[in-house]
Every structure is written in C-alpha cells, then in structure tokens.
Design a protein around this motif. Structure first.
Motif, PDB file in Angstrom:
ATOM      1  N   ASP A 180      38.226 -63.917 -15.258  1.00  0.00           N
ATOM      2  CA  ASP A 180      39.182 -63.151 -14.474  1.00  0.00           C
ATOM      3  C   ASP A 180      40.087 -64.065 -13.647  1.00  0.00           C
ATOM      4  N   VAL A 181      41.280 -63.588 -13.400  1.00  0.00           N
ATOM      5  CA  VAL A 181      42.176 -64.307 -12.503  1.00  0.00           C
ATOM      6  C   VAL A 181      41.534 -64.336 -11.110  1.00  0.00           C
ATOM      7  N   ALA A 218      38.858 -66.122 -10.307  1.00  0.00           N
ATOM      8  CA  ALA A 218      37.428 -66.462 -10.351  1.00  0.00           C
ATOM      9  C   ALA A 218      37.177 -67.926  -9.978  1.00  0.00           C
ATOM     10  N   GLY A 219      38.191 -68.759 -10.211  1.00  0.00           N
ATOM     11  CA  GLY A 219      38.061 -70.168  -9.835  1.00  0.00           C
ATOM     12  C   GLY A 219      38.068 -71.136 -11.003  1.00  0.00           C
ATOM     13  N   LYS A 220      38.637 -70.719 -12.129  1.00  0.00           N
ATOM     14  CA  LYS A 220      38.696 -71.594 -13.315  1.00  0.00           C
ATOM     15  C   LYS A 220      39.466 -72.876 -13.012  1.00  0.00           C
ATOM     16  N   SER A 221      40.669 -72.719 -12.482  1.00  0.00           N
ATOM     17  CA  SER A 221      41.501 -73.901 -12.211  1.00  0.00           C
ATOM     18  C   SER A 221      40.850 -74.787 -11.159  1.00  0.00           C
ATOM     19  N   ILE A 256      41.595 -77.098  -3.611  1.00  0.00           N
ATOM     20  CA  ILE A 256      42.759 -76.578  -2.886  1.00  0.00           C
ATOM     21  C   ILE A 256      42.459 -75.143  -2.497  1.00  0.00           C
ATOM     22  N   ASN A 264      30.773 -68.560  -9.930  1.00  0.00           N
ATOM     23  CA  ASN A 264      31.470 -69.477  -9.008  1.00  0.00           C
ATOM     24  C   ASN A 264      31.603 -68.871  -7.606  1.00  0.00           C
ATOM     25  N   LEU A 320      30.078 -68.891  -0.891  1.00  0.00           N
ATOM     26  CA  LEU A 320      30.333 -67.674  -0.103  1.00  0.00           C
ATOM     27  C   LEU A 320      29.064 -66.896   0.204  1.00  0.00           C
ATOM     28  N   SER A 329      30.154 -74.062  -7.153  1.00  0.00           N
ATOM     29  CA  SER A 329      31.173 -73.937  -6.126  1.00  0.00           C
ATOM     30  C   SER A 329      32.197 -75.049  -6.313  1.00  0.00           C
TER      31      SER A 329
HETATM   32  P1  GDP Z   1      41.597 -68.947 -11.420  1.00  0.00           P
HETATM   33  O1  GDP Z   1      42.625 -67.853 -11.404  1.00  0.00           O
HETATM   34  O2  GDP Z   1      40.327 -68.492 -12.113  1.00  0.00           O
HETATM   35  O3  GDP Z   1      42.108 -70.226 -11.973  1.00  0.00           O
HETATM   36  O4  GDP Z   1      41.165 -69.188  -9.902  1.00  0.00           O
HETATM   37  P2  GDP Z   1      41.694 -70.335  -8.911  1.00  0.00           P
HETATM   38  O5  GDP Z   1      41.061 -71.644  -9.249  1.00  0.00           O
HETATM   39  O6  GDP Z   1      43.162 -70.287  -8.857  1.00  0.00           O
HETATM   40  O7  GDP Z   1      41.043 -69.857  -7.538  1.00  0.00           O
HETATM   41  C1  GDP Z   1      41.393 -68.616  -6.949  1.00  0.00           C
HETATM   42  C2  GDP Z   1      41.151 -68.698  -5.443  1.00  0.00           C
HETATM   43  O8  GDP Z   1      39.750 -68.844  -5.187  1.00  0.00           O
HETATM   44  C3  GDP Z   1      41.837 -69.900  -4.776  1.00  0.00           C
HETATM   45  O9  GDP Z   1      42.313 -69.505  -3.530  1.00  0.00           O
HETATM   46  C4  GDP Z   1      40.731 -70.909  -4.634  1.00  0.00           C
HETATM   47  O10 GDP Z   1      40.929 -71.777  -3.544  1.00  0.00           O
HETATM   48  C5  GDP Z   1      39.510 -70.025  -4.432  1.00  0.00           C
HETATM   49  N1  GDP Z   1      38.285 -70.636  -4.966  1.00  0.00           N
HETATM   50  C6  GDP Z   1      38.091 -71.183  -6.178  1.00  0.00           C
HETATM   51  N2  GDP Z   1      36.851 -71.654  -6.317  1.00  0.00           N
HETATM   52  C7  GDP Z   1      36.226 -71.400  -5.142  1.00  0.00           C
HETATM   53  C8  GDP Z   1      34.899 -71.647  -4.661  1.00  0.00           C
HETATM   54  O11 GDP Z   1      34.018 -72.207  -5.326  1.00  0.00           O
HETATM   55  N3  GDP Z   1      34.628 -71.212  -3.396  1.00  0.00           N
HETATM   56  C9  GDP Z   1      35.551 -70.598  -2.608  1.00  0.00           C
HETATM   57  N4  GDP Z   1      35.178 -70.229  -1.399  1.00  0.00           N
HETATM   58  N5  GDP Z   1      36.800 -70.351  -3.041  1.00  0.00           N
HETATM   59  C10 GDP Z   1      37.136 -70.751  -4.280  1.00  0.00           C
END
Ligand code: GDP
Ligand code: MG
Length: 178
Positions: free
Chosen positions: A14-15, A17-20, A32, A119, A123, A157
């Motif tokens: 899912d968008v 979720a923290g892939k990037s 970031i 991921n 939290l 994480s």
């Molecule tokens: P993607 O859409 O799956 O690529 O997700 P992103 O990597 O862009 O992350 C989405 C949001 O979640 C961003 O604001 C990240 O900083 C935050 N995020 C990603 N991984 C973690 C994590 O392990 N812990 C926390 N607390 N936030 C995270």
C-alpha cells in the motif's frame, strides 16, 4: 568459491506503508520523516555479502497506488524476490498486502522468495494501550498468514533501522544458488 548472484527484487504494498523508506534505509542508511510518494517506480541497487555468495540486489520500489496497478507485472515479472510491505498500525494496508501475495502466487515466478514486512514497528511503543491491542492482533494474524502462504515475516522499522538489513539478508540466504 564465492558466488556472485544478481537478484531482481520488487517491493509491493500500500501507498504509505514504507516501501521507499525501507529501500532508502537499506541502500543509504537514511530515513526521511516526510518521504515523498513514489511516482511509477524507482530503481536502486545494493550489494550484500552472505556466507557463500555476494548478492547484487536490483531493487524496484513501486508506487503502490491503485492507478499504477497495471504496471506492477513489469516489476515483479522475472523477480527472484519480493518484499510485501504493510504498516503494522493499518489494517487496510495488511489487506492490500494479502492481495499482492495472491497476485504474486498466481502470476509471479513460482520460485520467488517472498518476505512480508510489518513496517513501522517503532510505532508500537509510542501508541496507546488500546491501540496496541489491535496492532498486536494484526501482528499475530500477519505471522499466521505468512506461515500459511510460505513467506517469511519480519517486523521492520525504516525509522530505527530495526530488521531492515535482516530482511534483505534473509532473502539473500534463501535465493537459489546456481
Ligand atoms: P511508501 O508509499 O510505501 O513508499 O511509503 P514511504 O516510504 O513513502 O513512507 C510513508 C510515510 O511513512 C513517510 O512519511 C515515512 O517517513 C513514514 N515511514 C516509513 N517507514 C516508517 C517507519 O518504519 N516508522 C515510522 N514511524 N514511519 C515510517
Ligand atoms: Mg514509495
């Protein structure tokens, strides 16, 4: 001798979720807080040494938005490995992860090594007790689901780096040696 393995790896989920963020942590050791949404997909490569091999991961970080769904096969076709990511505090993202597993098991490489990453494990401590209970239930569900479907499960994480290298390392260990 030491083997060199090239492995195409795709991240799905899912968008948000923290892939990037997982990729950024693995490839650059950074996190970031306001990671920008991925458009289409992004490519990275990173090398990892395990006991008997050096694995060069060719990583496709996909967008996750439904409107890009039709592009996904380009990224998972021929992939040796996939990391399906969900956010442990977000039930809907787990439901989405299960859909990806189904799709990969139906259309992907049958020998694909698959990891389910729960991921944002950081939290868990930060949340209120009642919120934690549902998160823990979801974690148990994810563990059971992974076992049933032949994936391995890890809580990760990207923020604290917990288990991030470990997911890639576990995948590297499981890749077929040719
Ligand atoms: P993607 O859409 O799956 O690529 O997700 P992103 O990597 O862009 O992350 C989405 C949001 O979640 C961003 O604001 C990240 O900083 C935050 N995020 C990603 N991984 C973690 C994590 O392990 N812990 C926390 N607390 N936030 C995270
Ligand atoms: Mg992204």
């Amino acid at each position: 001798g030491n083997k060199n393995i090239n492995a195409k790896l795709v991240l799905l989920g899912d968008v948000g979720a923290g892939k990037s963020s997982l990729v950024l942590r693995f490839v650059k050791g950074q996190f970031i807080e306001f990671q920008e949404s991925t458009i289409g997909a992004a490519f990275f490569s990173q090398t990892l040494a395990v006991n008997d091999a050096t694995v060069k991961f060719e990583i496709w970080d996909t967008a996750g938005q439904e409107r890009y769904h039709s592009l996904a096969p380009m990224y998972y076709r021929g992939a040796a490995a996939a990391i399906i990511v969900y956010d442990i505090t977000n039930q809907a993202s787990f439901e989405r992860a299960k859909k990806w597993v189904q799709e990969l098991q139906a259309q992907g490489n049958p020998n694909m090594v698959m990891a389910l990453a729960g991921n944002k494990a950081d939290l868990l401590d930060a949340k209120k007790v009642e919120a934690e209970a549902s998160t823990l239930v979801l974690l148990l569900e994810a563990q059971a689901y992974a076992q049933e479907h032949g994936l391995f499960f890890m809580e990760t994480s990207a923020k604290t780096a917990a288990n991030v290298n470990e997911v890639f390392y576990e995948i590297a260990k499981r890749l077929p040696r040719v």
